[in-house]
Design a protein around this motif. Structure first.
Motif, short mmCIF file in Angstrom:
data_model
loop_
_atom_site.label_atom_id
_atom_site.label_comp_id
_atom_site.label_asym_id
_atom_site.label_seq_id
_atom_site.Cartn_x
_atom_site.Cartn_y
_atom_site.Cartn_z
N LEU A 39 35.05 3.93 -26.43
CA LEU A 39 34.51 3.85 -25.07
C LEU A 39 35.69 3.84 -24.12
O LEU A 39 36.53 2.94 -24.17
N HIS A 40 35.78 4.87 -23.29
CA HIS A 40 36.97 5.00 -22.42
C HIS A 40 36.62 5.20 -20.96
O HIS A 40 37.30 4.70 -20.07
N ASP A 41 35.55 5.95 -20.70
CA ASP A 41 35.18 6.28 -19.31
C ASP A 41 33.86 5.61 -18.95
O ASP A 41 32.91 5.65 -19.74
N LEU A 42 33.80 5.02 -17.77
CA LEU A 42 32.54 4.47 -17.26
C LEU A 42 32.22 5.17 -15.95
O LEU A 42 33.04 5.18 -15.03
N ARG A 43 31.04 5.80 -15.89
CA ARG A 43 30.61 6.44 -14.65
C ARG A 43 29.57 5.53 -14.01
O ARG A 43 28.58 5.18 -14.66
N ARG A 83 31.69 -7.09 -11.85
CA ARG A 83 31.65 -7.95 -13.05
C ARG A 83 31.38 -7.09 -14.29
O ARG A 83 32.08 -7.22 -15.30
N LEU A 84 30.40 -6.20 -14.20
CA LEU A 84 30.12 -5.34 -15.36
C LEU A 84 31.33 -4.46 -15.67
O LEU A 84 31.72 -4.33 -16.83
N ALA A 85 31.94 -3.89 -14.64
CA ALA A 85 33.11 -3.03 -14.88
C ALA A 85 34.20 -3.81 -15.61
O ALA A 85 34.82 -3.29 -16.55
N ARG A 86 34.41 -5.04 -15.19
CA ARG A 86 35.44 -5.87 -15.84
C ARG A 86 35.10 -6.07 -17.32
O ARG A 86 35.96 -5.96 -18.19
N LEU A 87 33.83 -6.31 -17.62
CA LEU A 87 33.44 -6.50 -19.02
C LEU A 87 33.62 -5.21 -19.82
O LEU A 87 34.02 -5.25 -20.98
N PHE A 88 33.37 -4.07 -19.21
CA PHE A 88 33.58 -2.80 -19.90
C PHE A 88 35.06 -2.57 -20.20
O PHE A 88 35.42 -1.99 -21.22
N THR A 89 35.95 -3.07 -19.33
CA THR A 89 37.38 -2.88 -19.61
C THR A 89 37.79 -3.66 -20.86
O THR A 89 38.68 -3.24 -21.58
N LEU A 90 37.08 -4.76 -21.15
CA LEU A 90 37.39 -5.53 -22.36
C LEU A 90 37.06 -4.71 -23.62
O LEU A 90 37.59 -4.97 -24.70
N HIS A 91 36.18 -3.73 -23.45
CA HIS A 91 35.79 -2.88 -24.59
C HIS A 91 36.57 -1.57 -24.64
O HIS A 91 36.27 -0.70 -25.45
N VAL A 93 37.37 0.48 -21.67
CA VAL A 93 37.28 1.39 -20.51
C VAL A 93 38.59 1.37 -19.73
O VAL A 93 39.12 0.31 -19.41
N ARG A 94 39.09 2.57 -19.45
CA ARG A 94 40.34 2.73 -18.71
C ARG A 94 40.15 3.58 -17.46
O ARG A 94 41.04 3.70 -16.64
N LYS A 95 38.98 4.23 -17.37
CA LYS A 95 38.73 5.13 -16.24
C LYS A 95 37.34 4.86 -15.68
O LYS A 95 36.37 4.76 -16.46
N ILE A 96 37.25 4.72 -14.38
CA ILE A 96 35.94 4.53 -13.72
C ILE A 96 35.74 5.65 -12.71
O ILE A 96 36.65 5.96 -11.92
N ARG A 97 34.59 6.30 -12.80
CA ARG A 97 34.24 7.34 -11.83
C ARG A 97 33.01 6.88 -11.05
O ARG A 97 31.98 6.56 -11.66
N LEU A 98 33.11 6.83 -9.74
CA LEU A 98 31.97 6.46 -8.90
C LEU A 98 31.18 7.72 -8.58
O LEU A 98 31.76 8.75 -8.20
N THR A 99 29.88 7.64 -8.78
CA THR A 99 29.02 8.81 -8.57
C THR A 99 27.75 8.37 -7.84
O THR A 99 27.63 7.26 -7.35
N GLY A 100 26.71 9.26 -7.88
CA GLY A 100 25.44 8.92 -7.24
C GLY A 100 24.35 9.69 -7.95
O GLY A 100 24.51 9.96 -9.17
N GLY A 101 23.48 10.25 -7.20
CA GLY A 101 23.35 10.65 -5.80
C GLY A 101 24.70 10.97 -5.15
O GLY A 101 25.61 11.42 -5.80
N GLU A 102 24.77 10.72 -3.87
CA GLU A 102 26.02 10.95 -3.12
C GLU A 102 26.64 9.58 -2.84
O GLU A 102 26.16 8.84 -1.95
#
Ligand code: SF4
Length: 375
Positions: A39-43, A83-91, A93-102
């Protein structure tokens, strides 16, 4: 054009409540799914709303004036998202992409960007923080997002010609304003900018060479143009295989005008195949989910705007993490992290490999909408 019936499934109602393991172990950061994928990327989708109606993502006839978008109270707050993003980094995740919608329609988005930019990986490294936008509001927001900690942006632009652009996004928004947004992002220091063009055969494929020529001449290496095969995301865009122009043909068309040479991927799990201009004036990419599936090293998870975790762009069902965040039992970080870990470990998704098979047909019948979980 013949009327087509569009089946509607409200995925916002279809999500399993994650189980919280009794013995919640501390995350190791070495999580992998049933296919050995890390698990590396979180969108993260920060809104289900958009001011465009791209036919391949949010067709106007479905997302019309009667469509019920999520009320603000149902969205994750910035604190819950962080908070969720922080927990994902423990697993891992090194990259976060913000998306939507717009995503730029979400008010005060720079506050969330600031919170996410302050996160660190277990080894103390900052995250790779990026965002995908239609650039309609980018000219106004680029500098404040950069100042808040955003590192890069990807802009969706499907044509240079206004008529063709309108045929793809079904709204009256001038290409010139998107280009102004790209210039503002470069001026703000968010380069290199990636520009994504979804290619729909018979609608905008005549724009492939003009787009490449324009970005080569006007922006050189500051913009990397990527051509995306038209995908059967969701169940509302009326996708047909004969409207897909395989990436191999895109590369061939370009090579005849601007000779290309293959380049190595820059990171594991990278979705784009890279091609450099032989004259050294930059590069392009192609993303070929239909003709060249890349599920083998897919390391991406997606979070919907109200906290549902999806393990594939073409998933049928999500996992309701918000239910754990807002549960009166007040689950602690270790418990919620353990629940996330358990979900990923059970992951077996590979829709693009199954497309066209019996298993793929079954999965295709109830896919989540891309506008809801982000591309
Ligand atoms: S189809 Fe699903 S598993 Fe395959 S690459 Fe896309 S998101 Fe990943």
């Amino acid at each position: 054009m013949a009327e087509r019936s569009i089946p509607l499934i409200d995925h916002r109602q279809l999500a399993a409540r994650p189980a919280v393991p009794v013995h919640a172990a501390q995350p190791s950061g070495l999580l992998s799914d049933r296919r050995g994928r890390a698990l590396h990327d979180l969108r993260i989708s920060v809104t289900d709303r958009c001011n465009f109606r791209c036919s391949y993502c949010m067709p106007k006839e479905v997302f019309d004036k009667d469509h019920r978008f999520l009320p603000h109270s149902e969205l994750l707050s910035f604190e819950e998202t962080t908070r969720l993003a922080r927990l994902f980094t423990l697993h891992g995740v090194r990259k976060i992409r913000l998306t939507g919608g717009e995503p730029l329609l979400r008010k005060n988005l720079e506050i969330l960007v600031g919170q996410l930019a302050s996160l660190r990986t277990p080894d103390g490294e900052p995250l790779d923080l990026t965002l995908t936008t239609n650039a309609s509001l980018l000219a106004r927001k680029a500098a404040v997002l950069k100042a808040a900690g955003l590192q890069r942006v990807t802009v969706s632009l499907d044509a240079l010609d206004d008529t063709v652009f309108r045929r793809m996004n079904d709204v009256d928004f001038p290409v010139a304003d998107v280009l102004t947004g790209i210039e503002a992002a470069i001026a703000a220091g968010l380069a290199p900018i990636k520009v994504n063009m979804v290619v729909k055969r018979g609608t905008n494929d005549q724009e492939i060479v003009p787009m490449a020529r324009f970005f080569r001449e006007q922006f050189g290496g500051q913009v990397v143009l990527r051509f995306i095969e038209y995908m059967d995301v969701g169940i509302t865009n009326g996708w047909r295989m004969d409207e897909v122009l395989p990436s191999a043909q895109v590369v061939q068309r370009l090579h005849e005008v601007f000779p290309l040479r293959a380049l190595e991927p820059t990171a594991p799990g990278e979705t784009a195949e890279r091609w450099g201009y032989a004259d050294g004036r930059g590069e392009i990419g192609v993303i070929s989910s239909v003709t060249h599936a890349f599920c083998g090293d897919c390391n991406r998870a997606r979070l919907s705007t109200e906290g549902k975790l999806y393990l594939c762009l073409f998933a049928q069902r999500g996992h309701d993490l918000r239910a754990l965040l807002r549960d009166p039992a007040a689950y602690d970080d270790r418990q919620i992290a353990a629940a996330i870990g358990q979900i990923w470990q059970g992951r077996d998704d590979r829709y693009s490999e199954l497309r066209g098979s019996a298993a793929g047909a079954e999965a295709a019948a109830a896919k989540v909408e891309m506008s809801y979980i982000g591309g």
